[in-house]
Motif scaffolding. Structure first.
Motif, short mmCIF file in Angstrom:
data_model
loop_
_atom_site.label_atom_id
_atom_site.label_comp_id
_atom_site.label_asym_id
_atom_site.label_seq_id
_atom_site.Cartn_x
_atom_site.Cartn_y
_atom_site.Cartn_z
N ILE A 1 0.78 -1.32 0.42
CA ILE A 1 0.10 -0.08 -0.06
C ILE A 1 1.26 1.49 -0.16
CG2 ILE A 1 -2.09 1.48 1.26
CD1 ILE A 1 -2.53 -1.08 -0.35
N ALA A 2 0.65 2.25 -0.96
CA ALA A 2 1.51 3.24 -1.11
C ALA A 2 0.83 4.35 -1.58
CB ALA A 2 2.84 3.05 -1.68
N ASP A 3 1.31 5.96 -1.67
CA ASP A 3 0.80 6.75 -2.26
C ASP A 3 1.72 7.48 -2.73
OD1 ASP A 3 -0.17 9.22 -3.38
OD2 ASP A 3 -1.42 9.59 -1.40
N LEU A 4 1.95 7.29 -4.33
CA LEU A 4 3.28 7.76 -5.51
C LEU A 4 3.29 9.30 -5.41
CD1 LEU A 4 3.13 4.60 -8.12
CD2 LEU A 4 4.44 5.01 -5.89
N SER A 5 2.17 10.08 -4.99
CA SER A 5 2.80 12.34 -4.28
C SER A 5 3.42 11.63 -3.24
CB SER A 5 1.08 12.12 -4.67
OG SER A 5 0.40 12.01 -3.44
N PRO B 1 -9.32 23.57 -16.25
CA PRO B 1 -8.07 24.22 -17.30
C PRO B 1 -7.49 24.29 -16.38
CG PRO B 1 -11.02 24.99 -16.85
CD PRO B 1 -10.32 23.78 -16.52
N LEU B 2 -5.95 25.23 -17.18
CA LEU B 2 -4.93 24.79 -15.68
C LEU B 2 -4.88 25.80 -14.65
CD1 LEU B 2 -2.29 24.73 -18.63
CD2 LEU B 2 -2.54 23.51 -16.29
N LEU B 3 -5.90 27.21 -15.16
CA LEU B 3 -6.32 28.83 -14.72
C LEU B 3 -6.33 27.90 -13.02
CD1 LEU B 3 -6.84 31.37 -16.74
CD2 LEU B 3 -4.40 31.15 -15.68
N GLU B 4 -7.34 26.62 -13.19
CA GLU B 4 -8.33 26.60 -11.69
C GLU B 4 -7.83 25.80 -11.21
OE1 GLU B 4 -12.41 25.19 -13.25
OE2 GLU B 4 -12.35 27.39 -14.55
N GLN B 5 -6.48 25.05 -11.68
CA GLN B 5 -6.07 23.89 -10.58
C GLN B 5 -5.14 24.48 -9.77
OE1 GLN B 5 -4.27 20.78 -13.74
NE2 GLN B 5 -5.61 21.05 -14.38
N SER B 6 -4.93 24.15 -8.73
CA SER B 6 -4.55 24.37 -7.41
C SER B 6 -2.91 23.84 -7.70
CB SER B 6 -5.06 24.40 -5.91
OG SER B 6 -5.24 22.70 -6.02
N GLU B 7 -2.10 24.63 -6.67
CA GLU B 7 -0.58 23.86 -6.46
C GLU B 7 -0.41 22.83 -5.91
OE1 GLU B 7 3.87 25.29 -4.62
OE2 GLU B 7 1.94 26.89 -3.86
N GLU B 8 -1.39 22.18 -4.76
CA GLU B 8 -1.25 20.99 -4.52
C GLU B 8 -1.78 20.27 -5.65
OE1 GLU B 8 -2.77 23.97 -3.03
OE2 GLU B 8 -1.46 23.95 -1.89
N GLU B 9 -2.79 20.56 -6.19
CA GLU B 9 -3.20 19.18 -7.75
C GLU B 9 -1.91 19.53 -8.81
OE1 GLU B 9 -8.24 20.09 -7.81
OE2 GLU B 9 -6.94 21.89 -8.62
N LEU B 10 -1.43 20.61 -8.95
CA LEU B 10 -0.51 20.16 -10.04
C LEU B 10 0.90 19.37 -9.57
CD1 LEU B 10 -0.68 23.51 -12.16
CD2 LEU B 10 -1.23 21.52 -12.81
N GLU B 11 1.12 19.89 -8.02
CA GLU B 11 2.00 19.23 -7.45
C GLU B 11 2.35 17.92 -7.66
OE1 GLU B 11 3.01 20.36 -3.63
OE2 GLU B 11 4.74 21.94 -5.00
N LYS B 12 0.67 16.73 -7.29
CA LYS B 12 0.35 15.47 -6.53
C LYS B 12 0.80 14.66 -8.08
CE LYS B 12 -3.17 12.60 -4.64
NZ LYS B 12 -4.56 12.93 -3.96
N LEU B 13 -0.19 15.79 -9.47
CA LEU B 13 -0.46 14.77 -10.57
C LEU B 13 0.96 14.80 -11.87
CD1 LEU B 13 -2.79 15.29 -13.14
CD2 LEU B 13 -0.46 16.21 -14.25
N PHE B 14 2.28 15.69 -11.04
CA PHE B 14 3.46 15.69 -11.34
C PHE B 14 4.17 14.72 -10.55
CE2 PHE B 14 1.86 19.05 -14.65
CZ PHE B 14 2.65 18.37 -15.69
N LYS B 15 4.20 14.69 -9.63
CA LYS B 15 5.09 13.63 -9.13
C LYS B 15 4.37 12.65 -9.06
CE LYS B 15 5.48 16.31 -4.48
NZ LYS B 15 4.96 16.43 -3.15
N VAL B 16 2.65 11.52 -9.38
CA VAL B 16 2.40 10.59 -9.69
C VAL B 16 2.36 10.20 -11.08
CG1 VAL B 16 0.34 8.91 -9.63
CG2 VAL B 16 0.70 10.46 -8.26
N ASN B 17 2.22 11.22 -12.30
CA ASN B 17 2.75 10.88 -13.01
C ASN B 17 4.04 10.85 -13.87
OD1 ASN B 17 -0.15 10.23 -14.40
ND2 ASN B 17 -0.25 12.23 -13.04
N VAL B 18 5.07 10.88 -13.44
CA VAL B 18 5.96 11.22 -13.61
C VAL B 18 6.85 11.71 -13.11
CG1 VAL B 18 7.93 13.35 -15.03
CG2 VAL B 18 5.44 14.24 -15.32
#
Length: 235
Positions: A51-55, A89-106
């Motif tokens: 069990i792990a959270d990749l973010s 839209p990008l302008l509606e995405q928070s810093e936390e959302e963007l950080e989590k998305l790039f951490k998990v996907n990249v």
């Protein structure tokens, strides 16, 4: 017995990949956040889960420690499959959302590959499930498309770095797949997760550098940059 580790193993493509590998006599370690789903898979022979959270920071090292504690010293296949999208839209995405998305996907797939590379023997394989979104402008999933483009770039370069260790990198580019990823709003024309899993396993057997699902998706690489593709949906 050969060992494999699959991220995003609790559902969708990942769950099918786990089952396909077990059918081919692999011992499989699934990584995911949904303990209930992973526990259901544990009824299969030759399966264990983490069990792990990749973010989260340090997750690659924690996965390494978990493997060592379970006596796993070798990984013949590492499949970086986990991912998620944000349909805003990008302008509606928070810093936390963007950080989590790039951490998990990249970031997570690259750091996990780095952390576990010395456990992968000569002739072993590292698989990156990327997306055809790496080559087109997915206007409803802008951060997801950007992340997949970044993962593509990194995987191409990582392939060159791992070649010196005789480790194969396999890059998989499916079009949209009918899985829970879409939150019950699956786009028309989506392919089945079974198709992706089958193509991926064939690519592993044949040591293919890259595969597209379906095969015609390869054509998106040669379109003018960046063609617009609008999924026309909201989560």
């Amino acid at each position: 017995m050969n060992n494999a580790l699959v991220t995003g193993a609790s559902g969708g493509i990942g769950k099918l990949i786990v089952k396909r590998l077990i059918e081919q006599d692999y011992f499989v370690i699934g990584v995911g956040r949904n303990e209930k789903s992973l526990r259901e898979l544990s009824s299969l022979r030759n399966f264990d889960y983490i069990i792990a959270d990749l973010s989260k920071r340090g997750v690659a090292k924690r996965i390494r420690r978990e493997l060592e504690q379970r006596g796993v010293k070798k990984l013949d296949i590492l499949i970086n499959n986990a991912g998620f999208a944000i349909a805003k839209p990008l302008l509606e995405q928070s810093e936390e959302e963007l950080e989590k998305l790039f951490k998990v996907n990249v970031i997570a797939p690259i750091l996990l590959t780095k952390e576990l590379s010395d456990m992968i023997p000569r002739g072993g394989k590292v698989v990156f499930v990327i997306s055809a979104a790496a080559f087109v402008n997915t206007v409803d999933l802008p951060s997801y498309g950007a992340a997949k483009a970044a993962l593509h770039y990194m995987a191409v370069n990582l392939e060159k770095e791992l070649k010196s260790k005789n480790i194969y990198v396999i890059k998989v580019y499916p079009r949209q797949v009918a899985t829970p990823f879409w939150h019950e709003k699956v786009p028309k024309g989506s392919i089945s997760p079974e198709e992706v899993a089958d193509v991926l396993l064939k690519a592993i057997k044949k040591n293919k550098s890259e595969v597209y699902v379906p095969a015609y998706v390869r054509l998106v690489k040669y379109l003018p940059r960046w063609p617009v593709f609008d999924y026309k949906f909201k989560f």
